[in-house]
Design a protein around this motif. Structure first.
Motif, PDB file in Angstrom:
ATOM      1  N   SER A  19       0.832  -1.211   0.000  1.00 36.75           N
ATOM      2  CA  SER A  19       0.000   0.000   0.000  1.00 36.75           C
ATOM      3  C   SER A  19       0.864   1.258   0.000  1.00 36.75           C
ATOM      4  O   SER A  19       1.827   1.354   0.770  1.00 36.75           O
ATOM      5  N   VAL A  20       0.505   2.217  -0.860  1.00 34.60           N
ATOM      6  CA  VAL A  20       1.215   3.498  -0.896  1.00 34.60           C
ATOM      7  C   VAL A  20       0.456   4.468   0.014  1.00 34.60           C
ATOM      8  O   VAL A  20      -0.729   4.734  -0.197  1.00 34.60           O
ATOM      9  N   ALA A  36       5.604   3.891   1.236  1.00 36.05           N
ATOM     10  CA  ALA A  36       4.632   2.800   1.245  1.00 36.05           C
ATOM     11  C   ALA A  36       4.884   1.820   2.377  1.00 36.05           C
ATOM     12  O   ALA A  36       5.831   1.955   3.160  1.00 36.05           O
ATOM     13  N   GLY A  37       4.014   0.824   2.425  1.00 39.86           N
ATOM     14  CA  GLY A  37       4.139  -0.242   3.412  1.00 39.86           C
ATOM     15  C   GLY A  37       5.347  -1.127   3.185  1.00 39.86           C
ATOM     16  O   GLY A  37       5.724  -1.903   4.067  1.00 39.86           O
ATOM     17  N   VAL A  62       6.048   3.194   5.999  1.00 38.75           N
ATOM     18  CA  VAL A  62       6.218   4.639   6.119  1.00 38.75           C
ATOM     19  C   VAL A  62       4.890   5.317   5.785  1.00 38.75           C
ATOM     20  O   VAL A  62       4.394   5.216   4.663  1.00 38.75           O
ATOM     21  N   TYR A  63       4.319   5.983   6.783  1.00 37.81           N
ATOM     22  CA  TYR A  63       3.068   6.720   6.593  1.00 37.81           C
ATOM     23  C   TYR A  63       3.312   8.192   6.320  1.00 37.81           C
ATOM     24  O   TYR A  63       2.410   8.882   5.851  1.00 37.81           O
ATOM     25  N   ALA A  64       4.501   8.691   6.688  1.00 40.79           N
ATOM     26  CA  ALA A  64       4.715  10.142   6.669  1.00 40.79           C
ATOM     27  C   ALA A  64       6.096  10.497   6.127  1.00 40.79           C
ATOM     28  O   ALA A  64       7.101   9.899   6.511  1.00 40.79           O
ATOM     29  N   ASP A 295      -4.047   1.847  -1.623  1.00 40.98           N
ATOM     30  CA  ASP A 295      -3.735   0.502  -1.147  1.00 40.98           C
ATOM     31  C   ASP A 295      -3.504  -0.472  -2.302  1.00 40.98           C
ATOM     32  O   ASP A 295      -2.982  -1.565  -2.089  1.00 40.98           O
ATOM     33  N   ASP A 296      -3.925  -0.093  -3.526  1.00 42.46           N
ATOM     34  CA  ASP A 296      -3.712  -0.999  -4.672  1.00 42.46           C
ATOM     35  C   ASP A 296      -2.272  -0.958  -5.191  1.00 42.46           C
ATOM     36  O   ASP A 296      -1.967  -1.510  -6.236  1.00 42.46           O
ATOM     37  N   ARG A 297      -1.380  -0.271  -4.455  1.00 44.12           N
ATOM     38  CA  ARG A 297       0.072  -0.201  -4.710  1.00 44.12           C
ATOM     39  C   ARG A 297       0.451   0.729  -5.854  1.00 44.12           C
ATOM     40  O   ARG A 297       1.624   0.790  -6.242  1.00 44.12           O
TER      41      ARG A 297
END
Length: 306
Positions: A19-20, A36-37, A62-64, A295-297
């Motif tokens: 997920s991005v 991304a995740g 990484v969320y931020a 989330d679809d990358r």
């Protein structure tokens, strides 16, 4: 009205393996970063969107991200590991800032205050010196996560959206708590000040887009049920005339910033948009293009003509 807005997908950026979660502007308006995740942080060029340039790879989602244009540094919020400061010229880690071992949901740099704010899963907001990246303080006004940050350069206030359903507004210099806004009925995932500093928009898990009047001590002006599910992010267009929202309902919506009229829905059926939750938006001054990640990358680049 909606028919007057033309939207065309001009690029789909692939390469992330999970997920991005976030997008942030780089030095030039046609460049941006994603994370991304998969722990990968990638630099993209909208003029040549086919290949991204790997900037860093870390061991956690990484969320931020946070970009410091004056020094060409990129801050990476590494979940449960603190903040890494990357020199983008050399791609070297200049500094690692240890923080409580919790997720980092948002980061914000303000040159006016000379600070970097970091919102964390502990409910704390860490304040770093933007010159040295030393931790100055952690302000904790909630037991639930601090999810989102926005800075108003006119009032010099910091708005923080929390998972305890509240928005807290601080004096950005002293971090003194000034207001608590309590209308949301669930986690507040996104806060955004209008470019003129007069309004605060907020959204989150209750799918309500709320509008607050900054000059009237954040009196609530009203709300819209803007999406079917969680509103993940709100961003204004570069000229401030429009704003966009994105949601767990897989759609992106474009709004008139004056009238709050819905102008356009971008979704999978009509525009071959994302197939899962749309997590973050970045509205570039480069040809007024809107960038979305999911989330679809994938990352999508949209040409928008009003």
């Amino acid at each position: 009205m909606a028919s007057k807005v033309q939207v065309e997908k001009v690029a789909t950026l692939t390469g992330h393996r999970d997920s991005v979660y976030t997008l942030v502007q780089a030095a030039e308006e046609h460049r941006f970063f994603s994370a991304a995740g998969d722990g990968m942080v990638v630099a993209w060029n909208m003029q040549a969107p086919d290949t991204g340039d790997l900037v860093a790879r870390v061991n956690a989602s990484v969320y931020a991200l946070c970009y410091l244009p004056e020094r060409h540094l990129l801050l990476i919020g590494q979940n449960r590991e603190g903040v890494q400061v990357i020199d983008l010229e050399s791609k070297q880690i200049l500094k690692s800032v240890p923080l409580p071992k919790v997720p980092i949901f948002d980061m914000l740099y303000t040159s006016e205050e000379g600070k970097v704010f970091v919102s964390m899963g502990s409910g704390g907001v860490a304040v770093l010196d933007a010159e040295t990246f030393e931790l100055q303080t952690i302000i904790r006004k909630a037991d639930k996560s601090a999810r989102s940050l926005a800075y108003n350069k006119y009032s010099r206030e910091l708005a923080v959206g929390y998972s305890d359903h509240k928005i807290r507004v601080f004096d950005a210099g002293s971090m003194e708590l000034k207001y608590e806004l309590t209308s949301h009925t669930n986690s507040v995932f996104t806060v955004a000040f209008s470019p003129d500093g007069k309004l605060l928009l907020s959204g989150g898990r209750d799918a309500h887009l709320r509008v607050w009047d900054v000059e009237q001590k954040y009196t609530e002006r009203g709300y819209l049920i803007a999406h079917m599910y969680t509103i993940n992010h709100i961003t204004y267009s570069p000229d401030g005339a429009y704003f966009a929202t994105c949601s767990m309902d897989k759609s992106i919506k474009l709004w008139d910033a004056q009238t709050f009229k819905l102008l356009k829905v971008i979704d999978k059926v009509r525009n071959a948009s994302h197939g899962t939750s749309v997590n973050k938006l970045f509205w570039s001054a480069h040809q007024n293009q809107l960038v979305s990640c999911s989330d679809d990358r994938t990352i999508s680049v949209w040409d928008i003509n009003f």
